[in-house]
Structures are given as structure tokens and as C-alpha cells.
Design a protein around this motif. Structure first.
Motif, PDB file in Angstrom:
ATOM      1  N   LEU A   1     -14.277   9.534  18.346  1.00  0.00           N
ATOM      2  CA  LEU A   1     -13.989  10.376  17.039  1.00  0.00           C
ATOM      3  C   LEU A   1     -14.009  11.986  18.906  1.00  0.00           C
ATOM      4  O   LEU A   1     -13.152  12.512  18.612  1.00  0.00           O
ATOM      5  CB  LEU A   1     -15.271  10.910  16.593  1.00  0.00           C
ATOM      6  N   SER A   2     -14.651  12.321  19.899  1.00  0.00           N
ATOM      7  CA  SER A   2     -14.193  13.197  20.723  1.00  0.00           C
ATOM      8  C   SER A   2     -13.498  13.660  21.256  1.00  0.00           C
ATOM      9  O   SER A   2     -12.740  14.332  21.287  1.00  0.00           O
ATOM     10  CB  SER A   2     -16.217  14.193  21.370  1.00  0.00           C
ATOM     11  N   PHE A   3     -12.774  11.949  21.370  1.00  0.00           N
ATOM     12  CA  PHE A   3     -11.950  11.981  22.418  1.00  0.00           C
ATOM     13  C   PHE A   3     -10.122  12.410  20.892  1.00  0.00           C
ATOM     14  O   PHE A   3      -9.534  12.753  21.745  1.00  0.00           O
ATOM     15  CB  PHE A   3     -11.338  10.627  22.904  1.00  0.00           C
ATOM     16  N   PHE A   4     -10.652  11.764  19.907  1.00  0.00           N
ATOM     17  CA  PHE A   4      -9.573  12.139  18.980  1.00  0.00           C
ATOM     18  C   PHE A   4      -9.228  13.317  19.096  1.00  0.00           C
ATOM     19  O   PHE A   4      -8.192  13.935  18.674  1.00  0.00           O
ATOM     20  CB  PHE A   4      -9.841  11.125  17.729  1.00  0.00           C
TER      21      PHE A   4
ATOM     22  N   VAL B   1      -0.880   3.591  24.773  1.00  0.00           N
ATOM     23  CA  VAL B   1      -2.223   2.863  24.297  1.00  0.00           C
ATOM     24  C   VAL B   1      -3.347   4.086  23.472  1.00  0.00           C
ATOM     25  O   VAL B   1      -3.501   3.729  22.723  1.00  0.00           O
ATOM     26  CB  VAL B   1      -2.353   1.920  24.997  1.00  0.00           C
ATOM     27  N   TYR B   2      -2.910   5.366  24.415  1.00  0.00           N
ATOM     28  CA  TYR B   2      -3.505   6.010  24.250  1.00  0.00           C
ATOM     29  C   TYR B   2      -3.128   6.841  22.317  1.00  0.00           C
ATOM     30  O   TYR B   2      -3.890   7.011  21.400  1.00  0.00           O
ATOM     31  CB  TYR B   2      -3.202   7.279  24.638  1.00  0.00           C
ATOM     32  N   GLU B   3      -1.490   6.764  22.309  1.00  0.00           N
ATOM     33  CA  GLU B   3      -0.674   7.440  20.927  1.00  0.00           C
ATOM     34  C   GLU B   3      -0.755   6.006  19.472  1.00  0.00           C
ATOM     35  O   GLU B   3      -1.158   6.135  18.884  1.00  0.00           O
ATOM     36  CB  GLU B   3       0.575   7.386  21.212  1.00  0.00           C
ATOM     37  N   ASP B   4      -1.446   4.523  20.992  1.00  0.00           N
ATOM     38  CA  ASP B   4      -1.909   3.886  19.321  1.00  0.00           C
ATOM     39  C   ASP B   4      -2.600   3.895  18.951  1.00  0.00           C
ATOM     40  O   ASP B   4      -3.359   3.825  17.538  1.00  0.00           O
ATOM     41  CB  ASP B   4      -1.368   2.589  19.792  1.00  0.00           C
ATOM     42  N   LEU B   5      -3.502   4.665  19.942  1.00  0.00           N
ATOM     43  CA  LEU B   5      -5.105   4.685  19.675  1.00  0.00           C
ATOM     44  C   LEU B   5      -5.725   5.524  18.016  1.00  0.00           C
ATOM     45  O   LEU B   5      -5.996   6.332  17.500  1.00  0.00           O
ATOM     46  CB  LEU B   5      -5.873   4.680  20.629  1.00  0.00           C
TER      47      LEU B   5
ATOM     48  N   ALA C   1      -3.060   7.049  16.209  1.00  0.00           N
ATOM     49  CA  ALA C   1      -1.893   7.521  15.868  1.00  0.00           C
ATOM     50  C   ALA C   1      -1.116   8.556  15.616  1.00  0.00           C
ATOM     51  O   ALA C   1      -0.416   8.322  14.534  1.00  0.00           O
ATOM     52  CB  ALA C   1      -3.078   6.716  13.976  1.00  0.00           C
ATOM     53  N   GLY C   2      -0.671   8.940  16.480  1.00  0.00           N
ATOM     54  CA  GLY C   2       0.254   9.162  16.808  1.00  0.00           C
ATOM     55  C   GLY C   2       0.630  10.031  18.705  1.00  0.00           C
ATOM     56  O   GLY C   2       0.246   9.395  19.215  1.00  0.00           O
ATOM     57  N   ARG C   3       1.682  11.247  18.754  1.00  0.00           N
ATOM     58  CA  ARG C   3       1.395  11.087  19.171  1.00  0.00           C
ATOM     59  C   ARG C   3       0.618  12.396  20.513  1.00  0.00           C
ATOM     60  O   ARG C   3      -0.074  13.055  19.266  1.00  0.00           O
ATOM     61  CB  ARG C   3       3.192  12.195  19.908  1.00  0.00           C
ATOM     62  N   LEU C   4       0.447  11.749  21.523  1.00  0.00           N
ATOM     63  CA  LEU C   4      -0.480  12.999  22.040  1.00  0.00           C
ATOM     64  C   LEU C   4       0.278  14.549  21.479  1.00  0.00           C
ATOM     65  O   LEU C   4      -1.397  15.273  22.433  1.00  0.00           O
ATOM     66  CB  LEU C   4      -0.674  12.660  23.913  1.00  0.00           C
ATOM     67  N   LYS C   5       0.803  15.593  22.274  1.00  0.00           N
ATOM     68  CA  LYS C   5       0.849  16.304  21.963  1.00  0.00           C
ATOM     69  C   LYS C   5       2.636  16.851  21.079  1.00  0.00           C
ATOM     70  O   LYS C   5       3.944  15.838  22.221  1.00  0.00           O
ATOM     71  CB  LYS C   5       1.092  17.138  23.170  1.00  0.00           C
TER      72      LYS C   5
END
Ligand SMILES: [Zn+2]
Ligand SMILES: [Zn+2]
Length: 110
Positions: A43-46, A100-104, A106-110
Motif C-alpha cells: 500500500l505504501s508503494f501503491f 511488472v510494476y504496472e501490473d501490480l 493496475a495501471g501506468r506508473l505515471k
């Protein structure tokens, strides 16, 4: 003077897939990581995602970085690297790692 600020933690009740939960519990147990810490980490990463620069290794937060108008990648605030300076093969491997980040998330990083 009262310095007690109380417990800053809160209880979270979520409903998720039973199989996913069982599997996660097993892995967390085998690694000795409390499930609550995993959820907190995520959650903190999200809430405030970060990446490491592929070029200089600097850790930077997505919110502090700009997106290159040419390639659409985040520009490292320290060395200004983005996809524009990479050849196709390198760009492809980094692209799939960041995916992988974007999958996690559930969307684009930015
Ligand atoms: Zn960099
Ligand atoms: Zn670029």
C-alpha cells in the motif's frame, strides 16, 4: 505534558480470493514475514511508487519525476536518462521489467 500519541496503526478488513490468500499466507509464513507488513509495504508503494534509474541506480519517486515527451518514460531526476538514450534490446528488457510494476499497480506508473 502528555506525549502519548497512541497506536498509529489501524485495522483493515478486506475481502480477497480465498486461494490467493491461502497461497500468500504460506509463502509469507515460509519467509517469516507477517502478512500485515506485506500489505503495508504494498500500500505504501501503491500510494507513492518509486523506481531505480536503469542508468545511474538512483532511487526516485514517480511523483518527483517527469515523463519524457518523446519516449513516454520517466526521466531520472539525477542523470536525466530515459529510453531515448537506449538501444532497442536494452529498452525492451527494461520495459518488460517495469511492466511488472504496472501490473501490480493496475495501471501506468505515471
Ligand atoms: Zn539516473
Ligand atoms: Zn526519452
Amino acid at each position: 505534558m502528555n506525549t502519548c500519541r497512541g497506536d498509529p496503526r489501524k485495522k483493515l478488513t478486506v475481502t480477497i480470493d480465498a486461494e490467493v490468500l491461502e497461497k500468500a499466507k504460506k509463502v509469507a509464513e515460509s519467509k517469516n514475514i507477517p502478512l500485515s507488513r506485506l500489505i503495508e509495504n504494498f500500500l505504501s508503494f501503491f500510494a507513492d511508487p518509486y523506481v531505480y534509474c536503469f542508468s545511474c541506480g538512483e532511487k526516485f519517486y514517480v511523483k518527483d519525476s517527469e515523463v519524457c515527451p518523446k519516449c513516454g518514460w520517466l526521466i531520472c531526476p539525477k542523470c536525466k536518462a530515459c529510453r531515448c538514450s537506449l538501444d532497442e534490446n536494452t529498452a525492451a528488457s527494461i520495459f518488460y521489467m517495469r511492466k511488472v510494476y504496472e501490473d501490480l499497480l493496475a495501471g501506468r506508473l505515471k
